[in-house]
Design a protein around this motif. Structure first.
Motif, mmCIF file in Angstrom:
data_model
loop_
_atom_site.group_PDB
_atom_site.id
_atom_site.type_symbol
_atom_site.label_atom_id
_atom_site.label_comp_id
_atom_site.label_asym_id
_atom_site.label_seq_id
_atom_site.Cartn_x
_atom_site.Cartn_y
_atom_site.Cartn_z
ATOM 1 N N GLU A 1 0.826 -1.195 0.000
ATOM 2 C CA GLU A 1 0.000 0.000 0.000
ATOM 3 C C GLU A 1 0.861 1.245 0.000
ATOM 4 O OE1 GLU A 1 -2.284 -0.675 3.516
ATOM 5 O OE2 GLU A 1 -0.854 0.356 4.815
ATOM 6 N N THR A 2 0.268 2.308 -0.431
ATOM 7 C CA THR A 2 0.845 3.628 -0.363
ATOM 8 C C THR A 2 -0.299 4.598 -0.583
ATOM 9 O OG1 THR A 2 2.657 5.040 -1.138
ATOM 10 C CG2 THR A 2 1.396 3.872 -2.827
ATOM 11 N N VAL A 3 -0.016 5.874 -0.659
ATOM 12 C CA VAL A 3 -1.050 6.840 -0.988
ATOM 13 C C VAL A 3 -0.774 7.408 -2.376
ATOM 14 C CG1 VAL A 3 -1.513 7.441 1.403
ATOM 15 C CG2 VAL A 3 0.190 8.753 0.128
ATOM 16 N N THR A 4 -1.828 7.791 -3.050
ATOM 17 C CA THR A 4 -1.673 8.428 -4.352
ATOM 18 C C THR A 4 -2.834 9.383 -4.562
ATOM 19 O OG1 THR A 4 -1.076 8.006 -6.661
ATOM 20 C CG2 THR A 4 -2.946 6.775 -5.793
ATOM 21 N N LEU A 5 -2.888 9.980 -5.738
ATOM 22 C CA LEU A 5 -3.915 10.976 -6.031
ATOM 23 C C LEU A 5 -5.207 10.303 -6.484
ATOM 24 C CD1 LEU A 5 -4.237 14.117 -6.230
ATOM 25 C CD2 LEU A 5 -3.804 13.857 -8.690
ATOM 26 N N ILE A 6 -6.312 10.792 -5.972
ATOM 27 C CA ILE A 6 -7.647 10.349 -6.385
ATOM 28 C C ILE A 6 -8.416 11.597 -6.789
ATOM 29 C CG2 ILE A 6 -9.743 9.131 -5.650
ATOM 30 C CD1 ILE A 6 -8.079 7.871 -3.392
ATOM 31 N N TYR A 7 -9.200 11.515 -7.846
ATOM 32 C CA TYR A 7 -9.985 12.698 -8.205
ATOM 33 C C TYR A 7 -11.450 12.355 -8.420
ATOM 34 C CZ TYR A 7 -9.360 11.327 -13.201
ATOM 35 O OH TYR A 7 -9.342 10.659 -14.413
ATOM 36 N N HIS B 1 -7.307 0.614 -11.018
ATOM 37 C CA HIS B 1 -6.846 1.407 -9.883
ATOM 38 C C HIS B 1 -5.752 0.698 -9.096
ATOM 39 C CE1 HIS B 1 -10.543 -0.747 -8.425
ATOM 40 N NE2 HIS B 1 -9.729 -1.073 -7.447
ATOM 41 N N VAL B 2 -5.765 -0.624 -9.099
ATOM 42 C CA VAL B 2 -4.702 -1.365 -8.417
ATOM 43 C C VAL B 2 -3.391 -1.208 -9.169
ATOM 44 C CG1 VAL B 2 -3.906 -3.665 -7.737
ATOM 45 C CG2 VAL B 2 -6.291 -3.005 -7.359
ATOM 46 N N ASN C 1 -4.939 9.568 -0.751
ATOM 47 C CA ASN C 1 -5.304 8.521 0.199
ATOM 48 C C ASN C 1 -4.842 7.173 -0.345
ATOM 49 O OD1 ASN C 1 -6.623 7.293 2.501
ATOM 50 N ND2 ASN C 1 -7.965 9.088 2.545
ATOM 51 N N GLY C 2 -5.026 6.152 0.466
ATOM 52 C CA GLY C 2 -4.533 4.832 0.112
ATOM 53 C C GLY C 2 -5.607 3.905 -0.402
ATOM 54 N N PRO C 3 -5.236 2.698 -0.793
ATOM 55 C CA PRO C 3 -6.189 1.754 -1.367
ATOM 56 C C PRO C 3 -7.284 1.337 -0.398
ATOM 57 C CG PRO C 3 -4.040 0.729 -1.012
ATOM 58 C CD PRO C 3 -3.851 2.194 -0.830
ATOM 59 N N VAL D 1 -8.461 6.903 -9.884
ATOM 60 C CA VAL D 1 -7.171 6.891 -9.195
ATOM 61 C C VAL D 1 -6.082 7.247 -10.195
ATOM 62 C CG1 VAL D 1 -5.522 5.483 -7.886
ATOM 63 C CG2 VAL D 1 -7.984 5.151 -7.566
ATOM 64 N N ALA D 2 -5.162 8.119 -9.796
ATOM 65 C CA ALA D 2 -4.109 8.584 -10.692
ATOM 66 C C ALA D 2 -2.770 8.607 -9.964
ATOM 67 C CB ALA D 2 -4.437 9.993 -11.202
#
Length: 426
Positions: free
Chosen positions: A165-171, A369-370, A277-279, A294-295
């Motif tokens: 897991e990690t965090v990334t950009l979601i729009y 998204h994964v 946020n994360g998965p 998810v981007a």
């Protein structure tokens, strides 16, 4: 995975308002938190319908999940019990760090508990977790190198990994047409949408260590790296530059409460253009019928967003050293959970969990998204398992909140945190 670890880190490590490579969980936490979003559990059980004494023994299992993550966990326990002679008594715990550090030394802990990998070194040295390398029937070769490495310390195998897991950009796809390629593109959208008087915000992102790590480490800085000299890099110019960038570029478009729940709720209720946020967060968005995408993080001049990453894992607690029927049940459950492809695929589809089984990594069957989270994982940096890391989270969390609230400058906040951490190490 609300999760304490996910506040400070997401599940990913520590203390504070916190459910990491590649979990947090931390949770967060959560203080990495692992480093907020915590499901309100009191350790009394989560209704998993497990725990029925079976002929092969019953494992006591602790975890810390969001409400939206509970159904899959309960189904997993029921499925395991139906396929084996073993039972699992699962309990959702509201403060995993506090509970494990008090219960395990008193002989009242579980056989197994779930969290991000950043506790491995600290908990092994404190004898909260035990080596099971000579008892496992599965090989670590089944997992990615990062996942296999995350569950080991001093040649001891203290658990098994099940996802990254990690965090990334979601729009919000109802607000944003496409993923921003650059930070300037993102700022333009946030500027247009941001209207606090109408409860609209450009960005929803907890301003706590795990979530903010990507910005602090974006310009060549680092939080803690035991292989560098000095190991602590918080007060270096590059880290200060990263935090200042986040304060200048992102903070103006965020809700005024930096902690996990208010930030996360803003986007999940449809009131923000972007989120970081994360998965684990995707289950909540799916439950709320949010139209999201998810981007990867946008490009920034002179650097690259480099977030902490984590491995969510099941730890073998000290109770496993008794080697009785319940320990056997626990070991069998963890092996099943970590290697069951059907379960891993379900978590990927429903919760965005990133598989760490070599047989599933990179599979075309995984949701888009994964695969996007996997890309971000590849540009991130694993949370350190060095025991000193556990004394980094809380001072860093306090520093970030002070800077967010305008009570300290980026330099002042990180310098003070670094001094406190070094003092704690001594």
């Amino acid at each position: 995975m609300t999760m304490e670890r996910r506040t400070v880190l997401k599940r990913i490590g520590g203390v504070g308002a916190a459910a990491a490579l590649a979990g947090c969980s931390v949770q967060e936490q959560g203080s990495g938190g692992s480093d907020g979003e915590q499901a309100a559990g009191d350790g009394s059980g989560d209704g998993a319908d497990g725990g029925t004494q079976q002929s092969g023994g019953t494992a006591t299992a602790w975890y810390q999940l969001q409400d939206s993550e509970q159904p899959a966990r309960q189904d997993a326990i029921r499925t395991f019990e139906s396929e084996t002679e073993f039972g699992v008594d699962g309990s959702d715990i509201s403060d995993m760090e506090k509970k494990t550090t008090s219960a395990i030394p008193a002989g009242q802990g579980p056989e197994i508990f779930e969290w991000a990998h950043d506790w491995v070194g600290d908990y092994y040295q404190r004898e909260f977790v035990v080596d099971q390398s000579d008892k496992l029937s599965v090989s670590l070769d089944q997992f990615t190198d990062a996942a296999a490495s995350a569950v080991q310390f001093d040649d001891a195998v203290v658990g098994l990994p099940h996802s990254a897991e990690t965090v990334t950009l979601i729009y919000n796809a109802d607000v944003v047409d496409e993923a921003p390629e650059t930070i300037d593109d993102m700022v333009a959208v946030m500027e247009e949408y941001h209207d606090p008087s109408s409860s609209q915000y450009g960005l929803s992102s907890p301003f706590v260590p795990y979530f903010t790590s990507g910005w602090i480490q974006a310009f060549g800085g680092y939080i803690f790296d035991p292989d560098r000299d000095p190991a602590l890099g918080l007060d270096a110019d590059e880290a200060i530059e990263g935090l200042q960038f986040a304060l200048d570029t992102l903070r103006p478009y965020m809700p005024d409460d930096p902690t996990y729940e208010p930030q996360a709720a803003t986007f999940s209720e449809g009131n923000a253009a972007f989120a970081v946020n994360g998965p684990w967060y995707l289950a909540t968005l799916n439950q709320n019928d949010v139209n999201y995408e998810v981007a990867t993080f946008p490009e920034i001049d002179g650097g690259e967003v480099t977030p902490y990453t984590g491995i969510s894992m099941w730890y073998f607690a000290d109770a496993m050293s008794e080697s009785g029927a319940d320990a056997t049940a626990a070991r069998n459950f963890v092996e099943w959970f970590a290697t069951n492809e059907d379960h891993a695929t379900r978590l990927a589809e429903e919760q965005g969990a990133i598989p760490v089984l070599d047989s599933l990594v990179g599979s075309d069957e995984l949701p888009d998204h994964v695969r996007t989270y996997s890309q971000t994982v590849s540009q991130g940096v694993p949370m350190p398992t060095d025991p000193r890391m556990n004394k980094v989270w809380s001072p860093l969390e306090n520093a970030l909140i002070e800077a967010f609230n305008g009570d300290a400058t980026a330099e002042g906040a990180l310098t003070a945190a670094a001094e406190e951490i070094r003092s704690n190490w001594e």
